[in-house]
Design a protein around this motif. Sequence first.
Motif, PDB file in Angstrom:
ATOM      1  N   ILE A 102       2.417 -40.744  -3.871  1.00 35.18           N
ATOM      2  CA  ILE A 102       2.494 -40.402  -2.454  1.00 35.18           C
ATOM      3  C   ILE A 102       1.541 -39.274  -2.076  1.00 35.18           C
ATOM      4  O   ILE A 102       1.455 -38.880  -0.926  1.00 35.18           O
ATOM      5  CB  ILE A 102       3.923 -40.040  -1.992  1.00 35.18           C
ATOM      6  N   GLY A 103       0.808 -38.766  -3.067  1.00 37.04           N
ATOM      7  CA  GLY A 103      -0.259 -37.823  -2.748  1.00 37.04           C
ATOM      8  C   GLY A 103       0.118 -36.359  -2.864  1.00 37.04           C
ATOM      9  O   GLY A 103      -0.556 -35.491  -2.312  1.00 37.04           O
ATOM     10  N   MET A 104       1.173 -36.066  -3.603  1.00 37.48           N
ATOM     11  CA  MET A 104       1.590 -34.670  -3.741  1.00 37.48           C
ATOM     12  C   MET A 104       0.582 -33.902  -4.587  1.00 37.48           C
ATOM     13  O   MET A 104       0.046 -34.413  -5.565  1.00 37.48           O
ATOM     14  CB  MET A 104       2.976 -34.626  -4.410  1.00 37.48           C
ATOM     15  N   HIS A 105       0.344 -32.647  -4.207  1.00 37.39           N
ATOM     16  CA  HIS A 105      -0.568 -31.806  -4.969  1.00 37.39           C
ATOM     17  C   HIS A 105       0.028 -31.523  -6.354  1.00 37.39           C
ATOM     18  O   HIS A 105       1.227 -31.294  -6.457  1.00 37.39           O
ATOM     19  CB  HIS A 105      -0.774 -30.491  -4.203  1.00 37.39           C
ATOM     20  N   PRO A 106      -0.797 -31.502  -7.411  1.00 35.86           N
ATOM     21  CA  PRO A 106      -0.260 -31.316  -8.772  1.00 35.86           C
ATOM     22  C   PRO A 106       0.610 -30.079  -8.933  1.00 35.86           C
ATOM     23  O   PRO A 106       1.634 -30.123  -9.609  1.00 35.86           O
ATOM     24  CB  PRO A 106      -1.527 -31.195  -9.627  1.00 35.86           C
ATOM     25  N   LEU A 107       0.241 -28.975  -8.290  1.00 37.73           N
ATOM     26  CA  LEU A 107       1.077 -27.779  -8.425  1.00 37.73           C
ATOM     27  C   LEU A 107       2.430 -27.992  -7.769  1.00 37.73           C
ATOM     28  O   LEU A 107       3.453 -27.540  -8.262  1.00 37.73           O
ATOM     29  CB  LEU A 107       0.377 -26.564  -7.802  1.00 37.73           C
ATOM     30  N   ALA A 108       2.418 -28.693  -6.636  1.00 38.51           N
ATOM     31  CA  ALA A 108       3.687 -28.985  -5.971  1.00 38.51           C
ATOM     32  C   ALA A 108       4.546 -29.869  -6.862  1.00 38.51           C
ATOM     33  O   ALA A 108       5.748 -29.680  -6.973  1.00 38.51           O
ATOM     34  CB  ALA A 108       3.440 -29.660  -4.625  1.00 38.51           C
ATOM     35  N   ILE A 109       3.935 -30.852  -7.512  1.00 36.31           N
ATOM     36  CA  ILE A 109       4.689 -31.712  -8.417  1.00 36.31           C
ATOM     37  C   ILE A 109       5.279 -30.876  -9.547  1.00 36.31           C
ATOM     38  O   ILE A 109       6.453 -31.008  -9.894  1.00 36.31           O
ATOM     39  CB  ILE A 109       3.802 -32.823  -9.015  1.00 36.31           C
ATOM     40  N   ALA A 110       4.462 -29.973 -10.118  1.00 40.02           N
ATOM     41  CA  ALA A 110       4.923 -29.191 -11.263  1.00 40.02           C
ATOM     42  C   ALA A 110       6.110 -28.322 -10.888  1.00 40.02           C
ATOM     43  O   ALA A 110       7.088 -28.246 -11.633  1.00 40.02           O
ATOM     44  CB  ALA A 110       3.779 -28.328 -11.797  1.00 40.02           C
ATOM     45  N   PHE A 111       6.052 -27.695  -9.711  1.00 41.70           N
ATOM     46  CA  PHE A 111       7.086 -26.717  -9.417  1.00 41.70           C
ATOM     47  C   PHE A 111       8.203 -27.225  -8.523  1.00 41.70           C
ATOM     48  O   PHE A 111       9.270 -26.637  -8.488  1.00 41.70           O
ATOM     49  CB  PHE A 111       6.459 -25.441  -8.839  1.00 41.70           C
ATOM     50  N   ARG A 112       7.974 -28.332  -7.814  1.00 39.27           N
ATOM     51  CA  ARG A 112       9.069 -28.862  -6.988  1.00 39.27           C
ATOM     52  C   ARG A 112       9.788 -30.016  -7.651  1.00 39.27           C
ATOM     53  O   ARG A 112      10.979 -30.206  -7.469  1.00 39.27           O
ATOM     54  CB  ARG A 112       8.518 -29.344  -5.651  1.00 39.27           C
ATOM     55  N   GLU A 113       9.069 -30.837  -8.394  1.00 41.83           N
ATOM     56  CA  GLU A 113       9.687 -32.026  -8.968  1.00 41.83           C
ATOM     57  C   GLU A 113      10.052 -31.821 -10.432  1.00 41.83           C
ATOM     58  O   GLU A 113      11.112 -32.220 -10.890  1.00 41.83           O
ATOM     59  CB  GLU A 113       8.725 -33.225  -8.873  1.00 41.83           C
ATOM     60  N   VAL A 114       9.130 -31.199 -11.180  1.00 40.21           N
ATOM     61  CA  VAL A 114       9.334 -31.138 -12.627  1.00 40.21           C
ATOM     62  C   VAL A 114      10.173 -29.937 -13.042  1.00 40.21           C
ATOM     63  O   VAL A 114      11.173 -30.083 -13.744  1.00 40.21           O
ATOM     64  CB  VAL A 114       7.971 -31.118 -13.351  1.00 40.21           C
ATOM     65  N   LEU A 115       9.781 -28.757 -12.597  1.00 44.96           N
ATOM     66  CA  LEU A 115      10.456 -27.541 -13.089  1.00 44.96           C
ATOM     67  C   LEU A 115      11.959 -27.543 -12.840  1.00 44.96           C
ATOM     68  O   LEU A 115      12.726 -27.252 -13.759  1.00 44.96           O
ATOM     69  CB  LEU A 115       9.801 -26.299 -12.468  1.00 44.96           C
ATOM     70  N   PRO A 116      12.434 -27.884 -11.640  1.00 47.73           N
ATOM     71  CA  PRO A 116      13.887 -27.859 -11.439  1.00 47.73           C
ATOM     72  C   PRO A 116      14.636 -28.766 -12.401  1.00 47.73           C
ATOM     73  O   PRO A 116      15.773 -28.478 -12.776  1.00 47.73           O
ATOM     74  CB  PRO A 116      14.062 -28.334  -9.992  1.00 47.73           C
ATOM     75  N   ASN A 117      14.009 -29.852 -12.824  1.00 46.56           N
ATOM     76  CA  ASN A 117      14.682 -30.748 -13.758  1.00 46.56           C
ATOM     77  C   ASN A 117      14.508 -30.306 -15.195  1.00 46.56           C
ATOM     78  O   ASN A 117      15.198 -30.790 -16.091  1.00 46.56           O
ATOM     79  CB  ASN A 117      14.161 -32.176 -13.580  1.00 46.56           C
ATOM     80  N   ALA A 118      13.555 -29.405 -15.447  1.00 41.63           N
ATOM     81  CA  ALA A 118      13.356 -28.899 -16.801  1.00 41.63           C
ATOM     82  C   ALA A 118      14.216 -27.675 -17.059  1.00 41.63           C
ATOM     83  O   ALA A 118      14.301 -27.215 -18.192  1.00 41.63           O
ATOM     84  CB  ALA A 118      11.882 -28.552 -17.018  1.00 41.63           C
ATOM     85  N   LEU A 119      14.835 -27.151 -15.997  1.00 44.14           N
ATOM     86  CA  LEU A 119      15.548 -25.875 -16.145  1.00 44.14           C
ATOM     87  C   LEU A 119      16.823 -25.907 -16.997  1.00 44.14           C
ATOM     88  O   LEU A 119      17.087 -24.943 -17.701  1.00 44.14           O
ATOM     89  CB  LEU A 119      15.885 -25.310 -14.756  1.00 44.14           C
ATOM     90  N   PRO A 120      17.646 -26.957 -16.920  1.00 45.99           N
ATOM     91  CA  PRO A 120      18.936 -26.860 -17.613  1.00 45.99           C
ATOM     92  C   PRO A 120      18.873 -26.357 -19.054  1.00 45.99           C
ATOM     93  O   PRO A 120      19.628 -25.438 -19.390  1.00 45.99           O
ATOM     94  CB  PRO A 120      19.499 -28.280 -17.514  1.00 45.99           C
ATOM     95  N   PRO A 121      18.013 -26.878 -19.926  1.00 40.56           N
ATOM     96  CA  PRO A 121      18.037 -26.312 -21.279  1.00 40.56           C
ATOM     97  C   PRO A 121      17.539 -24.870 -21.316  1.00 40.56           C
ATOM     98  O   PRO A 121      17.959 -24.082 -22.165  1.00 40.56           O
ATOM     99  CB  PRO A 121      17.080 -27.208 -22.075  1.00 40.56           C
ATOM    100  N   VAL A 122      16.644 -24.517 -20.382  1.00 49.98           N
ATOM    101  CA  VAL A 122      16.171 -23.134 -20.329  1.00 49.98           C
ATOM    102  C   VAL A 122      17.323 -22.214 -19.925  1.00 49.98           C
ATOM    103  O   VAL A 122      17.542 -21.159 -20.512  1.00 49.98           O
ATOM    104  CB  VAL A 122      14.999 -23.008 -19.332  1.00 49.98           C
ATOM    105  N   LEU A 123      18.069 -22.664 -18.925  1.00 50.19           N
ATOM    106  CA  LEU A 123      19.195 -21.849 -18.482  1.00 50.19           C
ATOM    107  C   LEU A 123      20.266 -21.751 -19.556  1.00 50.19           C
ATOM    108  O   LEU A 123      21.007 -20.774 -19.612  1.00 50.19           O
ATOM    109  CB  LEU A 123      19.794 -22.425 -17.194  1.00 50.19           C
ATOM    110  N   ALA A 124      20.347 -22.752 -20.396  1.00 53.28           N
ATOM    111  CA  ALA A 124      21.336 -22.695 -21.468  1.00 53.28           C
ATOM    112  C   ALA A 124      21.035 -21.544 -22.415  1.00 53.28           C
ATOM    113  O   ALA A 124      21.931 -21.036 -23.084  1.00 53.28           O
ATOM    114  CB  ALA A 124      21.337 -24.014 -22.241  1.00 53.28           C
ATOM    115  N   MET A 125      19.762 -21.134 -22.453  1.00 61.14           N
ATOM    116  CA  MET A 125      19.416 -20.005 -23.314  1.00 61.14           C
ATOM    117  C   MET A 125      19.747 -18.675 -22.644  1.00 61.14           C
ATOM    118  O   MET A 125      19.710 -17.633 -23.293  1.00 61.14           O
ATOM    119  CB  MET A 125      17.912 -19.994 -23.607  1.00 61.14           C
TER     120      MET A 125
END
Lengths: 276, 332, 261
Positions: free
Chosen positions: A175-198
Amino acid sequence: MSQPCRFLRTPEAVAGAILLAALIAMALSASLLFPGDPQAIAGPALLPPFQAWSLPLGTDRLGRDVLAELFHGARTSLAVGLAAAAAALVVGAVVGTLAGFAGGLVDEVLMRITDAFQTVPSFLLALAFVSVVGPSLGIVVIAIALGTWTGPARVARAEVLSIRERDYVAGARVIGMHPLAIAFREVLPNALPPVLAMSSVIVAAAILTEAALSFLGLGDPNRVTWGGMIAEGRTVLRTAPFLSIVPGIALVLTVLGVYLAGEGIVETTAVRRGLS
Amino acid sequence: MTALATIRDLTVTYRRDGSEVAALKSVSLDIAAGERLAIIGESGSGKSTLALAIAGLLPASARIGGRIDWFSHPPPRLGTKAPPSVLPDISPARGEIGSFADSSPSAPLAIGEGRDEGAISPLAGEMSGRTEGGAKDRQPKIVPLGGRDIGFVFQDPSASLDPVMTIGKQIAEVARTHLGLTWAQAYAKAKNLLERVRLPDPDSALRAFPHQLSGGQKQRVAIAAAIAAGPKLLIADEATSALDTIVQAEIVALIRHLVAEDGMTLLFISHDIALAAELAERIAVFRYGQLVELGTTAQIINASSQAYTRALLDAHIGLDTKPLLNRAELHA
Amino acid sequence: MSLLTASNLTKRYRRDKKAIAAIDDVSFHIDPGETLALAGPSGSGKSTIARLVLRLIEPDAGRINFEGNNFLALTGAALRARRARLQMVFQDPLAAFNPRATVARVLDDPLRIHGIASRAERLRRIAALLERVGLTADLAARAIHEISGGQRQRVAIARAIATKPSLIVLDEAVSALDVSVRGQILDLLLDLQRQEQIAYLFISHDLGIISAIAHRVVLLDAGRIAESGDARTVIGAPQSAIGKALVAAAPRLNRTTQDAS
């Protein structure tokens, strides 16, 4: 079942929450219950605990009220512990996400930097930093974060590497999202749970590191800290052991509370996969 | 028709996060020995739950009501309790089903009953209403030993094969456990099975790991493992849904061939009614946990009495149905 | 003039020190408003072609012309802007969305990224999009994982048409749906095609679905084009080995009675 409900059903979560609540109450009520400078002389020196109503936990070598110091020290420990852990988690998550998402040269460079920080024992790193720059609360926070950000970075990167291949990331590109937007809006929030577990382990480690730095005389000299109290009590360990034991117990309970509450949060927020 | 198994008022309820979900509601049907029966339904119809219930693979948290009675010609040897075989990690509801281990021929055990409810003579009228077969066909009821009398093929072959064990070992393990063979004999049988499922180069396949095979090849291995102990009943739960059309047709033909060769009964679960129609002799249509219609393939396809079945048939889009696209509208 | 022309596309992968061609010298074209189907067994390269067309991966050789421009020459912001004209619908409607997303956010993203409307106007557009695909506007507040599979795929289609593209790539878009829902989704796609003149690149291994909605079909076998032409003609009388195998393998109902429909 709502999340607060699930949280309250986990025994370790409840135990941890109680301990943490007590700690936070101590920190917040310190000025209320013990107005004035906790480092002011309050009574005769080395008064044992449970002797006087106004000084329930006795006094230290200089006659300062141990209970007042305990309550004020809670503030420092909590503030430093949480701030350092937050800094470590934020820096680690950002670095890990950038490395995992960008790949290639960026990944290599960031990972070599992470390696460099990881090979130095975290406490020695904090020690060295404070020794060079000088002790103050902010510096202590930075020093502790410097030693602990690499763990979350690696965990975040591992999660991102797997999430990167998912359909919804491809969908975001389409859909044309900028790579940084993808990294921090789509990917990071879903990568957080194991990080938060630490996070619970990191907060606990930060509190202990701060106590250790204070014990060595590298904490902020204008603040009361539990580590400082333990250091003060070292010289009279045989005659007045309570001076070191009391803050020591407080540390143990705090770390336990943070850890249990953290486990409870992980349990609660874990995605439940029911039967399909 | 001699029945292999009879299911009466089977009800399965899952408990999930405090709420209860009824996956099967009072289902009754018979499975005839040696037949090919297809269970058709959309998602949520309970077809997979039925397969798991028959195989005794429901999780411990599932509540089961009703009964499944088994008949067997000739009665298989009763032995030790069947260990969990090559089937994946769903713990059997041992508590609800009752113990397989010490069942004797005269004490029938059905799902949903505890042992202390006593032995019911197989000739007493709990099969009331069913006149086919008659009393003289009844053998003492035997509870099937999972993995031995029932072979189960799952939808995702990657999930049902152990990724760190060679193919040969996984199949040999089944043969060794249930048939009491030595490792050498078991490996020989494994190779023979790989030939029967038409896997190319069985010798190197024995030493290969699952990730080295394609989806269709993995499913062939899963079928080999499922039939390794010579089961009476083969259950294929959406066994071809993850495969493309050509491989799907090959696997279906393979299943049909193996079932005929070994005289097994086949229970074929699918959402694809056309695929079922090509393979099965009888079709059972399920919806929302209930049996909607049961009949021969010809009856179901051409003379269905239920509106839902007809709706499913009408919804099928295949090479023999008319196109949705009006070709006259095509751009000039 | 063709909407999209792919010429001599090649993509190779390395496995065990050997270069394997996932696609080898593949050429095809799609005209405005038509449906071109890509059919073939798994591993034939259909998904690779889809990803190449969408610029999710880059080819080792070949050209792609889209709307008269050299599509492969675009990069960065220019490419992202052009993506508004070329959208996709995935096979698995659950995996296609951020697990934490709501319907409203999923539809807001493309509108916001391409600056299509102000914030207030976007809310109206989202409601209009939902209605266009046969859903009610109140679905916007729901989370993606709360709605059914069929509804999710409709939301995916709504997202795909939000930027008014001229071409949509559909990768096994109905394969994961219940049989009773498939027909509805296909009807919706055809309706949208008629009204908005959208071309479809429809990827499937199911010839039955292809023969129902495609104008033309390209059959792939191990990365090469085995046969192509008018869909009904090719499927009715396939000339290639893979064509014959695909047609023979398709399950048939063989009904002797047909209800009036």
